[in-house]
Design an enzyme around this catalytic site. Sequence first.
Site, PDB file in Angstrom:
ATOM      1  N   ARG A   1       0.828  -1.219   0.000  1.00 15.18           N
ATOM      2  CA  ARG A   1       0.000   0.000   0.000  1.00 15.18           C
ATOM      3  C   ARG A   1       0.857   1.262   0.000  1.00 15.18           C
ATOM      4  O   ARG A   1       0.511   2.248  -0.643  1.00 15.18           O
ATOM      5  CB  ARG A   1      -0.933  -0.008   1.200  1.00 15.18           C
ATOM      6  CG  ARG A   1      -2.009  -1.085   1.062  1.00 15.18           C
ATOM      7  CD  ARG A   1      -3.077  -0.907   2.086  1.00 15.18           C
ATOM      8  NE  ARG A   1      -4.113  -1.919   1.972  1.00 15.18           N
ATOM      9  CZ  ARG A   1      -5.128  -2.017   2.810  1.00 15.18           C
ATOM     10  NH1 ARG A   1      -5.236  -1.173   3.814  1.00 15.18           N
ATOM     11  NH2 ARG A   1      -6.035  -2.951   2.651  1.00 15.18           N
TER      12      ARG A   1
ATOM     13  N   ASP B   1     -15.811   9.718  11.040  1.00 16.30           N
ATOM     14  CA  ASP B   1     -14.722   8.802  10.695  1.00 16.30           C
ATOM     15  C   ASP B   1     -13.421   9.574  10.866  1.00 16.30           C
ATOM     16  O   ASP B   1     -13.402  10.808  10.778  1.00 16.30           O
ATOM     17  CB  ASP B   1     -14.855   8.315   9.245  1.00 16.30           C
ATOM     18  CG  ASP B   1     -14.031   7.059   8.971  1.00 16.30           C
ATOM     19  OD1 ASP B   1     -14.597   5.949   9.020  1.00 16.30           O
ATOM     20  OD2 ASP B   1     -12.812   7.191   8.725  1.00 16.30           O
TER      21      ASP B   1
HETATM   22  C1  LIG Z   1     -13.881  -1.436   8.068  1.00 18.84           C
HETATM   23  S1  LIG Z   1     -14.518   0.216   8.119  1.00 18.84           S
HETATM   24  C2  LIG Z   1     -16.070  -0.062   8.935  1.00 18.84           C
HETATM   25  C3  LIG Z   1     -17.182   0.813   8.383  1.00 18.84           C
HETATM   26  C4  LIG Z   1     -18.566   0.554   8.978  1.00 18.84           C
HETATM   27  N1  LIG Z   1     -18.601   0.848  10.388  1.00 18.84           N
HETATM   28  C5  LIG Z   1     -19.000  -0.860   8.719  1.00 18.84           C
HETATM   29  O1  LIG Z   1     -19.000  -1.689   9.633  1.00 18.84           O
HETATM   30  O2  LIG Z   1     -19.345  -1.166   7.566  1.00 18.84           O
HETATM   31  C6  LIG Z   1     -13.493   0.937   9.406  1.00 18.84           C
HETATM   32  C7  LIG Z   1     -13.514   2.464   9.419  1.00 18.84           C
HETATM   33  O3  LIG Z   1     -12.933   2.896  10.649  1.00 18.84           O
HETATM   34  C8  LIG Z   1     -12.222   4.090  10.406  1.00 18.84           C
HETATM   35  N2  LIG Z   1     -11.268   4.289  11.517  1.00 18.84           N
HETATM   36  C9  LIG Z   1     -10.090   3.666  11.739  1.00 18.84           C
HETATM   37  N3  LIG Z   1      -9.516   4.136  12.854  1.00 18.84           N
HETATM   38  C10 LIG Z   1     -10.360   5.068  13.362  1.00 18.84           C
HETATM   39  C11 LIG Z   1     -10.315   5.918  14.508  1.00 18.84           C
HETATM   40  N4  LIG Z   1      -9.279   5.906  15.356  1.00 18.84           N
HETATM   41  N5  LIG Z   1     -11.346   6.773  14.708  1.00 18.84           N
HETATM   42  C12 LIG Z   1     -12.398   6.808  13.849  1.00 18.84           C
HETATM   43  N6  LIG Z   1     -12.491   6.031  12.750  1.00 18.84           N
HETATM   44  C13 LIG Z   1     -11.484   5.167  12.511  1.00 18.84           C
HETATM   45  C14 LIG Z   1     -11.577   3.868   9.050  1.00 18.84           C
HETATM   46  O4  LIG Z   1     -11.220   5.086   8.434  1.00 18.84           O
HETATM   47  C15 LIG Z   1     -12.694   3.109   8.309  1.00 18.84           C
HETATM   48  O5  LIG Z   1     -13.506   3.986   7.557  1.00 18.84           O
END
Ligand SMILES: C[S@@+](CC[C@H](N)C(=O)[O-])C[C@H]1O[C@@H](n2cnc3c(N)ncnc32)[C@H](O)[C@@H]1O
Length: 287
Positions: free
Chosen positions: A49, A158
Amino acid sequence: MRAAQHTRESLVSGDYVMTADDFAQIAGTLKEMSGIVLSDGKVALAYSRLAKRLRLLGLASFRDYCALIDSPEGSDELQAMLAALTTNVTRFFREPHHFDTLHEITTRELAPKARAGDRVRLWSAACSNGQEPYSMAISLLSALPDAASHDVRLLATDIDPHMVEEARAGIYRNELLNPVPAQARQQFFQRFDDDHLTARTSLRELIRFNVLNLIGAWPMKHKFDVIFCRNVVIYFDEATQERIWARFAHMLQPGGYLMIGHSERVSGPAERHFDTIGLTTYQRRAA
Ligand SMILES: C[S@@+](CC[C@H](N)C(=O)[O-])C[C@H]1O[C@@H](n2cnc3c(N)ncnc32)[C@H](O)[C@@H]1O
């Protein structure tokens, strides 16, 4: 001497040298920024990546990349690194039982509360590109069609500003809407162009989109009735997860609901504040 030589060896074969020290710095920076743990098993993933970033920036090695992210000029690149290393996978109505539960909760509790003039607040706490909060809004509106004329709001946050921008834009390729029931698709989305649909105002107006880091400060003043925090804490270590569960317990109304991802579970001291009421579905105890 042997150890020093070892640290200069590349962990991955490819165009760029990535030493164990480089990987440790990248993993340490990511954890400090976001809570995300990049385990040793993710070396190849991180390499592939981030190699794209090195290519784009015209850098010769990960040592140069690490120097950049460590410098005052590196703040934009830190955001790009975070975006490259996070997983944004999501789907409309992913883990559909949570949306059935939200519909039931709305019918039984949130709609009467809103109609009585009380505040109703929901939070999608890692909303990715918005498919989760729009699905929540559809479930809410299907049980409370006049939600917008009451004090009802859904916060969608997010850590990644690009994801929040995409979520706010609310434009999706047609096929991504397949999990949305046909009638709801018709009611809440309209044609953007041949390949895309976009959320209608009736759906958007309930949602506020913001950047928020779950391991940083939470500036919200009011407690929530429902929090969806799904498929994100799985990337954090146990101690960070426990702190987040405790903060959710604090941010939920007594009797409020917490929905988490399929491979997650509430753990640590916050457990005593929650009852399990369904699959990965918790209710905040009154005291
Ligand atoms: C796998 S996605 C899950 C999206 C949704 N909640 C779902 O279950 O379909 C994880 C998301 O968490 C966000 N993320 C990662 N670390 C984070 C943090 N410390 N605070 C807020 N969001 C975070 C990422 O940017 C990503 O968009």
